[in-house]
Design an enzyme around this catalytic site. Structure first.
Site, PDB file in Angstrom:
ATOM      1  N   LYS B  78      33.714 -36.341 -29.721  1.00  0.00           N
ATOM      2  CA  LYS B  78      34.869 -36.330 -28.828  1.00  0.00           C
ATOM      3  C   LYS B  78      34.893 -37.607 -27.995  1.00  0.00           C
ATOM      4  O   LYS B  78      33.846 -38.167 -27.677  1.00  0.00           O
ATOM      5  CB  LYS B  78      34.733 -35.089 -27.927  1.00  0.00           C
ATOM      6  CG  LYS B  78      35.918 -34.755 -27.051  1.00  0.00           C
ATOM      7  CD  LYS B  78      35.674 -33.404 -26.337  1.00  0.00           C
ATOM      8  CE  LYS B  78      36.805 -33.028 -25.399  1.00  0.00           C
ATOM      9  NZ  LYS B  78      36.584 -31.705 -24.759  1.00  0.00           N
ATOM     10  N   SER B 153      40.353 -28.417 -25.019  1.00  0.00           N
ATOM     11  CA  SER B 153      40.648 -29.829 -25.137  1.00  0.00           C
ATOM     12  C   SER B 153      39.956 -30.538 -26.304  1.00  0.00           C
ATOM     13  O   SER B 153      40.330 -31.662 -26.638  1.00  0.00           O
ATOM     14  CB  SER B 153      40.259 -30.546 -23.847  1.00  0.00           C
ATOM     15  OG  SER B 153      38.842 -30.507 -23.680  1.00  0.00           O
ATOM     16  N   SER B 177      36.930 -25.257 -23.905  1.00  0.00           N
ATOM     17  CA  SER B 177      37.407 -26.417 -24.675  1.00  0.00           C
ATOM     18  C   SER B 177      36.719 -26.641 -26.017  1.00  0.00           C
ATOM     19  O   SER B 177      37.187 -27.466 -26.803  1.00  0.00           O
ATOM     20  CB  SER B 177      37.281 -27.693 -23.839  1.00  0.00           C
ATOM     21  OG  SER B 177      38.359 -27.803 -22.951  1.00  0.00           O
TER      22      SER B 177
END
Lengths: 97, 489
Positions: B78, B153, B177
């Protein structure tokens, strides 16, 4: 509802060093109002005498051994700054002359 | 060579092939790069991929002679994890061009096991969101339906794993997330116990809630990756000095007699399809020998309120550092002489709408006159939520609930209604507030063929229990084997 006015948004935005203007002020005031109205449900929970939890792990005063070791290269780190003056970060004047 | 393309395989399938030389790390990387080149345009799972840098990285890994647990395996990360020399931007304009001067601890651990680090999975800006629509670099789309969100997310990581654009990935989880996008994309997502994995080099959102964890194609891979990234790190003072068990070795331990608690949950907004899938999954757990009982989790209904005070308060403080001085964007004042004006311009130009909203909310609840009513109150309710879980785990080994009340929603559907967006985290948030580990695993499909996730939670540092029951469930079902049919860009 109606606790957060556009003036409050403007004030809080300034505290957070952001500029909110025009239509965004009214829109954000309404959105923050709706969110705060929702989170105010917490007021119904009895919490007298309950210790606050800021952190879930029972760790306190964690320290590393006080031993010298290599740091990041200062040149590499300063090079990340948007404005530099030699080995220093460059910023607008902080104090008036 | 197996019949399936290398990029479609799992870590545990690839590792023996790579170690024995039946497949070369270069063949694997090229297959993955070709797949990314073919499909990333349509799904936006990665912000960008530097193919030559990856080839060079692999060359150096092979030259090092390391043959670890991730030998030659690309692991996607990420965009909020620092990778030395690579852009790390949290999908924000305010960090555009920032090249991390060091590796996050998890990145270092992956490298030591021979992995090739594949940066820049897309995300909501600063991890603020549940849909990956809040990225300054464009939304990620769900591989099961391009008109829908992948969750967030860590939506880029989840979509990449689901679409075989990644072998395995790391994400971060502050309120769901990792788990909610795993659920929306039919992959496995694990949020470890707070303190289990070092946060050193994870760009902070809410420091008392953030944890890094794996998103993978199956449970065995999650155990594999967790074994690599877990453990004490002196560079993170909130990292727990607790021994790391061999999660892979314990996967096949019996689940017969495990006590599973089924809490009564807030009913608002749960889709009938989700209820049906989760009820069926609980029956499977019973057939596997788990003893299911109803439990109470008092105060869990207040998770959302508590979270959106604690998390925004911490975020407003953590994001104060983006001011145009040390790194990232600077918007100078017109006369170039005013410091405050430079801060104002930089932050106004650099943060997206949701980041601004959360910073404002956090600043408001911390400000003079509101602190006791909001922040202090929320920290007290957090204590009550934590105690609820302590009581639950004194009676049972695992708590089961849905990961998300709905399957993937449509792009744009919740963007204009922040509160509705926040409510999609209703079942995931309590694990972060209490600091307990939780996993989302595929458990079925809605009537419109969208994945549904089952969430398992355990007591702190009992990830091996989560993984063991999740593995037994996975062995008894086929949901995790389904793959989406991708569209061309």
């Amino acid at each position: 509802m109606g606790v957060v006015t556009p003036e409050i948004v403007k004030h809080v935005a300034h505290l957070a060093r952001m500029r909110v203007e025009g239509e965004a002020l009214t829109q954000l005031a309404a959105q923050l109002d709706e969110i705060l109205d929702y989170v105010r449900k917490l007021q119904a929970v009895a919490t007298d005498g309950i210790e606050p939890t800021s952190h879930v792990l029972p760790l306190t005063n964690v320290q590393r051994p006080d031993a010298p070791r290599p740091s990041l290269d200062p040149g590499t780190v300063v090079a990340l700054a948007p404005a530099r003056s030699g080995p220093f970060l460059s910023v607008p004047k902080v104090l008036e002359a | 060579m197996p019949a399936r393309a290398p990029s479609a395989l799992t870590i545990h399938e690839l590792h023996p092939l790579l170690i024995s030389g039946q497949l070369s790390p270069a063949e694997l990387l090229e297959d993955l790069l070709a797949r990314i080149a073919g499909h990333n345009g349509a799904y936006g799972a990665y912000i960008d991929v530097a193919a030559d840098q990856l080839r060079e990285q692999l060359r150096r890994q092979l030259a090092s002679g390391r043959r670890g647990r991730l030998f030659g395996i690309p692991i996607t990360v990420k965009d909020n994890l620092c990778v030395a020399g690579e852009q790390t931007t949290c999908a924000s304009k305010i960090l555009a061009g920032f090249r991390a001067p060091y590796d996050a601890t998890v990145i270092e651990r992956l490298r030591q096991e021979g992995a090739v680090i594949v940066p820049r999975a897309n995300m909501d800006e600063f991890a603020f969101g549940s849909s990956t629509e809040n990225s300054a670099y464009g939304a990620t789309r769900n591989p099961w339906d391009r008109q829908r969100v992948p969750g967030g997310s860590s939506g880029g990581s989840a979509a990449a794993v689901a679409a075989d654009l990644a072998i395995g990935a790391l994400g971060s989880d502050t309120g769901g997330s990792i788990r909610q996008p795993a659920s929306f994309c039919n992959v496995v997502g694990l949020k470890p116990t707070y303190g289990r994995v070092s946060r050193y080099g994870l760009i902070a959102f809410a420091s008392s809630l953030d944890q890094i964890g794996p998103l993978t194609k199956d449970v065995r891979d999650a155990a594999h990756l967790l074994s690599v990234i877990a453990g004490h790190d002196p560079m993170d003072s909130t990292s727990a000095p607790v021994e790391v068990p061999d999660y892979v070795a314990q996967l096949e331990a019996p689940v017969n007699g495990l006590r599973v608690g089924l809490p009564r949950l807030p009913e608002e907004g749960i889709e009938p399809d989700v209820r049906r899938c989760v009820e069926a999954a609980v029956q499977v757990l019973q057939r596997l020998g788990a003893a299911v009982e109803r439990i109470e989790l008092p105060f869990i209904d207040h998770s959302i309120e508590t979270y959106y005070i604690v998390a925004t308060a911490e975020a407003s403080s953590n994001l104060a550092r983006y001011a145009g001085v040390h790194y990232g964007l600077r918007e100078p004042a017109e006369d170039r002489s005013s410091l405050i004006e430079m801060y104002l311009r930089t932050r106004t130009a650099g943060f997206g709408a949701e980041a601004k909203r959360r910073i404002l909310l956090g600043t408001y609840v911390l400000s003079h006159g509101y602190y006791d009513a909001y922040y202090l109150k929320a920290m007290q309710v957090r204590t009550l939520i934590k105690r609820s879980f302590e009581q639950a785990f004194s009676r049972c080994d695992i708590v089961v609930m849905p990961t998300s009340p709905t399957a993937a929603f449509r792009l744009g559907e919740r963007l204009t209604d922040p509160l509705q967006m926040y409510l999609s985290d209703i079942y995931t948030i309590s694990a972060n507030l209490a600091g307990v580990p939780a996993i989302s695993i595929p458990c079925g499909f809605s009537s419109s063929q969208l994945p549904v996730g089952l969430q398992l939670l355990a007591a702190p540092f009992r990830e091996e229990l989560l993984l063991r029951l999740a593995y037994a469930y996975e062995q008894a079902t086929e949901w995790h084997r389904r793959r989406p049919a991708l569209e061309q860009a």
